[in-house]
Design a protein around this motif. Structure first.
Motif, PDB file in Angstrom:
ATOM      1  N   ASN A   1       0.817  -1.229   0.000  1.00 35.13           N
ATOM      2  CA  ASN A   1       0.000   0.000   0.000  1.00 35.13           C
ATOM      3  C   ASN A   1       0.842   1.266   0.000  1.00 35.13           C
ATOM      4  N   THR A   2       1.993   1.184  -0.646  1.00 38.31           N
ATOM      5  CA  THR A   2       2.929   2.310  -0.686  1.00 38.31           C
ATOM      6  C   THR A   2       3.197   2.694  -2.133  1.00 38.31           C
ATOM      7  N   PRO A   3       3.049   3.984  -2.496  1.00 35.08           N
ATOM      8  CA  PRO A   3       3.328   4.394  -3.877  1.00 35.08           C
ATOM      9  C   PRO A   3       4.740   4.033  -4.297  1.00 35.08           C
ATOM     10  N   HIS A   4       4.866   3.463  -5.495  1.00 35.48           N
ATOM     11  CA  HIS A   4       6.177   3.085  -6.011  1.00 35.48           C
ATOM     12  C   HIS A   4       6.538   3.982  -7.179  1.00 35.48           C
ATOM     13  N   ILE A   5       7.766   4.464  -7.176  1.00 35.77           N
ATOM     14  CA  ILE A   5       8.230   5.424  -8.181  1.00 35.77           C
ATOM     15  C   ILE A   5       9.187   4.746  -9.138  1.00 35.77           C
ATOM     16  N   ASP A   6       8.864   4.819 -10.421  1.00 32.83           N
ATOM     17  CA  ASP A   6       9.756   4.311 -11.466  1.00 32.83           C
ATOM     18  C   ASP A   6      10.388   5.479 -12.211  1.00 32.83           C
ATOM     19  N   ASP A   7      11.499   5.209 -12.864  1.00 36.88           N
ATOM     20  CA  ASP A   7      12.146   6.180 -13.751  1.00 36.88           C
ATOM     21  C   ASP A   7      12.584   7.467 -13.054  1.00 36.88           C
ATOM     22  N   PHE A   8      12.815   7.399 -11.735  1.00 31.57           N
ATOM     23  CA  PHE A   8      13.375   8.522 -10.974  1.00 31.57           C
ATOM     24  C   PHE A   8      12.538   9.801 -11.074  1.00 31.57           C
ATOM     25  N   ASP A   9      11.229   9.675 -11.225  1.00 31.93           N
ATOM     26  CA  ASP A   9      10.346  10.848 -11.270  1.00 31.93           C
ATOM     27  C   ASP A   9       9.781  11.090  -9.871  1.00 31.93           C
ATOM     28  N   PHE A  10      10.361  12.054  -9.154  1.00 30.60           N
ATOM     29  CA  PHE A  10       9.986  12.303  -7.768  1.00 30.60           C
ATOM     30  C   PHE A  10       9.082  13.519  -7.613  1.00 30.60           C
ATOM     31  N   SER A  11       8.346  13.856  -8.668  1.00 28.84           N
ATOM     32  CA  SER A  11       7.494  15.047  -8.631  1.00 28.84           C
ATOM     33  C   SER A  11       6.404  14.954  -7.564  1.00 28.84           C
ATOM     34  N   ASP A  12       5.819  13.768  -7.370  1.00 33.43           N
ATOM     35  CA  ASP A  12       4.794  13.619  -6.337  1.00 33.43           C
ATOM     36  C   ASP A  12       5.375  13.809  -4.940  1.00 33.43           C
ATOM     37  N   VAL A  13       6.595  13.330  -4.740  1.00 34.63           N
ATOM     38  CA  VAL A  13       7.260  13.495  -3.444  1.00 34.63           C
ATOM     39  C   VAL A  13       7.537  14.975  -3.192  1.00 34.63           C
ATOM     40  N   ILE A  14       8.014  15.660  -4.214  1.00 29.01           N
ATOM     41  CA  ILE A  14       8.320  17.085  -4.090  1.00 29.01           C
ATOM     42  C   ILE A  14       7.053  17.880  -3.794  1.00 29.01           C
ATOM     43  N   LYS A  15       5.973  17.544  -4.476  1.00 29.84           N
ATOM     44  CA  LYS A  15       4.690  18.229  -4.251  1.00 29.84           C
ATOM     45  C   LYS A  15       4.248  18.077  -2.794  1.00 29.84           C
ATOM     46  N   GLN A  16       4.339  16.849  -2.271  1.00 25.65           N
ATOM     47  CA  GLN A  16       3.930  16.631  -0.884  1.00 25.65           C
ATOM     48  C   GLN A  16       4.867  17.344   0.089  1.00 25.65           C
ATOM     49  N   ALA A  17       6.141  17.361  -0.221  1.00 29.26           N
ATOM     50  CA  ALA A  17       7.105  18.033   0.658  1.00 29.26           C
ATOM     51  C   ALA A  17       6.759  19.510   0.820  1.00 29.26           C
ATOM     52  N   LEU A  18       6.352  20.148  -0.256  1.00 28.72           N
ATOM     53  CA  LEU A  18       6.011  21.569  -0.214  1.00 28.72           C
ATOM     54  C   LEU A  18       4.666  21.817   0.459  1.00 28.72           C
ATOM     55  N   GLU A  19       3.787  20.814   0.451  1.00 32.77           N
ATOM     56  CA  GLU A  19       2.471  20.959   1.083  1.00 32.77           C
ATOM     57  C   GLU A  19       2.535  20.767   2.596  1.00 32.77           C
ATOM     58  N   LEU A  20       3.477  19.955   3.058  1.00 27.86           N
ATOM     59  CA  LEU A  20       3.593  19.689   4.491  1.00 27.86           C
ATOM     60  C   LEU A  20       4.254  20.870   5.209  1.00 27.86           C
ATOM     61  N   PRO A  21       3.985  21.044   6.506  1.00 26.49           N
ATOM     62  CA  PRO A  21       4.591  22.154   7.248  1.00 26.49           C
ATOM     63  C   PRO A  21       6.117  22.045   7.265  1.00 26.49           C
ATOM     64  N   GLU A  22       6.760  23.181   7.431  1.00 30.23           N
ATOM     65  CA  GLU A  22       8.212  23.186   7.530  1.00 30.23           C
ATOM     66  C   GLU A  22       8.651  22.558   8.852  1.00 30.23           C
ATOM     67  N   LEU A  23       9.813  21.908   8.835  1.00 31.03           N
ATOM     68  CA  LEU A  23      10.417  21.432  10.070  1.00 31.03           C
ATOM     69  C   LEU A  23      10.999  22.619  10.825  1.00 31.03           C
ATOM     70  N   GLU A  24      11.080  22.485  12.122  1.00 26.62           N
ATOM     71  CA  GLU A  24      11.717  23.500  12.944  1.00 26.62           C
ATOM     72  C   GLU A  24      13.184  23.140  13.159  1.00 26.62           C
ATOM     73  N   ASP A  25      13.999  24.154  13.331  1.00 20.00           N
ATOM     74  CA  ASP A  25      15.413  23.935  13.604  1.00 20.00           C
ATOM     75  C   ASP A  25      15.568  23.274  14.971  1.00 20.00           C
ATOM     76  N   GLU A  26      16.511  22.317  15.074  1.00 25.42           N
ATOM     77  CA  GLU A  26      16.727  21.637  16.345  1.00 25.42           C
ATOM     78  C   GLU A  26      18.213  21.532  16.647  1.00 25.42           C
ATOM     79  N   GLU A  27      18.521  21.238  17.888  1.00 25.97           N
ATOM     80  CA  GLU A  27      19.917  21.063  18.283  1.00 25.97           C
ATOM     81  C   GLU A  27      20.523  19.884  17.544  1.00 25.97           C
ATOM     82  N   LYS A  28      21.769  20.015  17.138  1.00 22.91           N
ATOM     83  CA  LYS A  28      22.378  19.009  16.272  1.00 22.91           C
ATOM     84  C   LYS A  28      23.654  18.426  16.879  1.00 22.91           C
ATOM     85  N   THR A  29      23.962  17.224  16.430  1.00 20.03           N
ATOM     86  CA  THR A  29      25.253  16.608  16.700  1.00 20.03           C
ATOM     87  C   THR A  29      25.950  16.430  15.358  1.00 20.03           C
TER      88      THR A  29
END
Length: 432
Positions: free
Chosen positions: A223-251
């Protein structure tokens, strides 16, 4: 560990269900397990050959051996135990060729790895997370997201991607989220961004991120979308629709010690060894497994090593200890991360080069392998090390079930394979 077998590959199977003591065909339990071992090794070889093909690289010798090896495991084809051991050694040599071919393809396309300090943690902004081993997918995601305000993060074995110059040139390759493959349910739930799963090490998605996970290449999940031919346009679209991550402390984690980088220190290494400043090298890594009590051995082993030792690590097993600050010896880092599991070939090439530097045989070098073992690629890599003639490899934390007493006896008798015990006992035995 037991000496039983299970085989149900043909219609001769006992009671129409399976042979569990010895084969109706005449195959005994040891032969059955050696054939299982060969199949596991062939699976590991195919993983690297498949990734080579993404770069347009094929090898007829590798393909021919895959056919030969699989054919030899068919019913009533090979009943000879010694020839099965010979095939396992041959599989190790073929796997060396496959790993070498894949590494060369990576270098030709992305440049020789360079030491990189990688930030671990989120930065403010939209994001996409790439996991698995497939650097070609990472490259395509970086290309397609350039200039779109999306940060790209790696997970698990993709960490080494930050060390390749032609991937690191993308300024939106921001860092790493999480560590080994099995922390994915926690990490993928924590960061509300799309996830792309490549090659292997995917798990059945948790509900928290099931609507934002994608597979590509050979990897597939229900039940997971499968991407052929390296076309990640759907992933990019969803990334822009979702809220931004907040900056966090890093290692930070350090990776990217390629063959050229390590061998540039060859004179320093030789001087440090001859002067007694370096007493022993350890090659550590392999697979990480979600058995915390058993895998804690590797962290404790590293923590208890004296300061005149150096560790070269590969694979996701390094996540048990790669956050430790071990310092350096006259500019030689005490923790040298070579990269993914397939970068075990880099470790082998470095050791072979050091035999010339020190003018001694491979098993005479002050080097000990302490490996963790889980899945099929680990089997093919182990046989590659044995094919090179390496002795005294320490392995754990739990032997695969197909290794019975007979097979273990063969490995101990011919290669002096050792099972890990406790960090204290093993360090004492190794360092004398």
């Amino acid at each position: 560990m037991n000496n039983n077998m299970f085989c149900y590959q043909c219609s001769q199977a006992a009671n129409g269900e399976g042979c569990t003591i010895s084969g109706v065909c005449g195959k005994n339990e040891t032969l059955a397990r050696l054939q299982d071992n060969l199949i596991f090794s062939l699976k590991g070889i195919s993983a690297y050959a498949y990734q080579m093909r993404e770069f347009g690289v094929t090898d007829e010798e590798i393909n021919a051996f895959l056919e030969k090896g699989l054919y030899s495991t068919l019913t009533n084809v090979n009943f000879d135990i010694p020839s099965c051991i010979d095939l396992a050694i041959e599989s190790g040599n073929i796997n060396i060729k496959a790993m070498s071919g894949l590494k060369q393809a990576h270098i030709e396309n992305y440049g020789e790895p360079e030491v990189a300090e990688v930030l671990v943690g989120a930065q403010k902004g939209h994001g996409i997370l790439v996991t698995g081993h497939d650097l070609k997918v990472l490259e395509e995601v970086l290309k397609q997201t350039e200039g779109k305000g999306i940060n790209v993060y790696t997970h698990s074995e993709m960490l080494i991607g930050h060390a390749y110059p032609k991937l690191r040139k993308y300024k939106h390759l921001k860092g790493q989220l999480g560590g080994p493959w099995y922390d994915q349910k926690e990490i993928f739930s924590k960061y509300n961004i799309p996830i792309i799963v490549t090659t292997n090490c995917g798990l059945i998605p948790a509900d928290e991120y099931a609507n934002r996970i994608y597979t590509t290449g050979i990897e597939q999940l229900p039940n997971t979308p499968h991407i052929d031919d390296f076309d990640f346009s759907d992933v990019i679209k969803q990334a822009l629709e979702l809220p931004e991550l907040e900056d966090e402390e890093k290692t930070t984690l350090t990776t990217g010690f390629g063959k050229t980088t390590v061998l540039s220190l060859a004179d320093n290494i030789k001087e440090a060894v001859l002067s007694g400043k370096i007493k022993q090298f350890f090659v550590m890594g392999g697979c990480d497994v979600p058995y915390k009590s058993e895998m804690e051995y590797y962290r404790e082993f590293v923590k208890q090593l004296p300061e005149d030792t150096v560790i070269l690590c590969v694979g996701c097993g390094k996540y048990r200890f790669n956050d430790l600050d071990l310092g350096d010896i006259d500019g030689i880092p005490r923790l040298i991360d070579l990269g993914q599991c397939n970068d075990a070939i880099v470790g082998a090439e470095i050791l072979l080069a050091l035999t010339e530097v020190f003018d001694m045989g491979l098993n005479d070098l002050p080097v000990t392998f302490v490996l963790s073992w889980m899945e099929q690629k680990a089997v093919s890599i182990l046989w590659s090390l044995l094919a090179l003639g390496l002795q005294n490899i320490h392995i754990g934390p739990i032997l695969p079930a197909w290794v019975d007493e007979t097979i273990l006896g063969v490995l101990v008798e011919n290669f002096n394979l050792k099972l890990i015990s406790t960090p204290e006992e093993d360090i004492k035995e190794i360092l004398g």
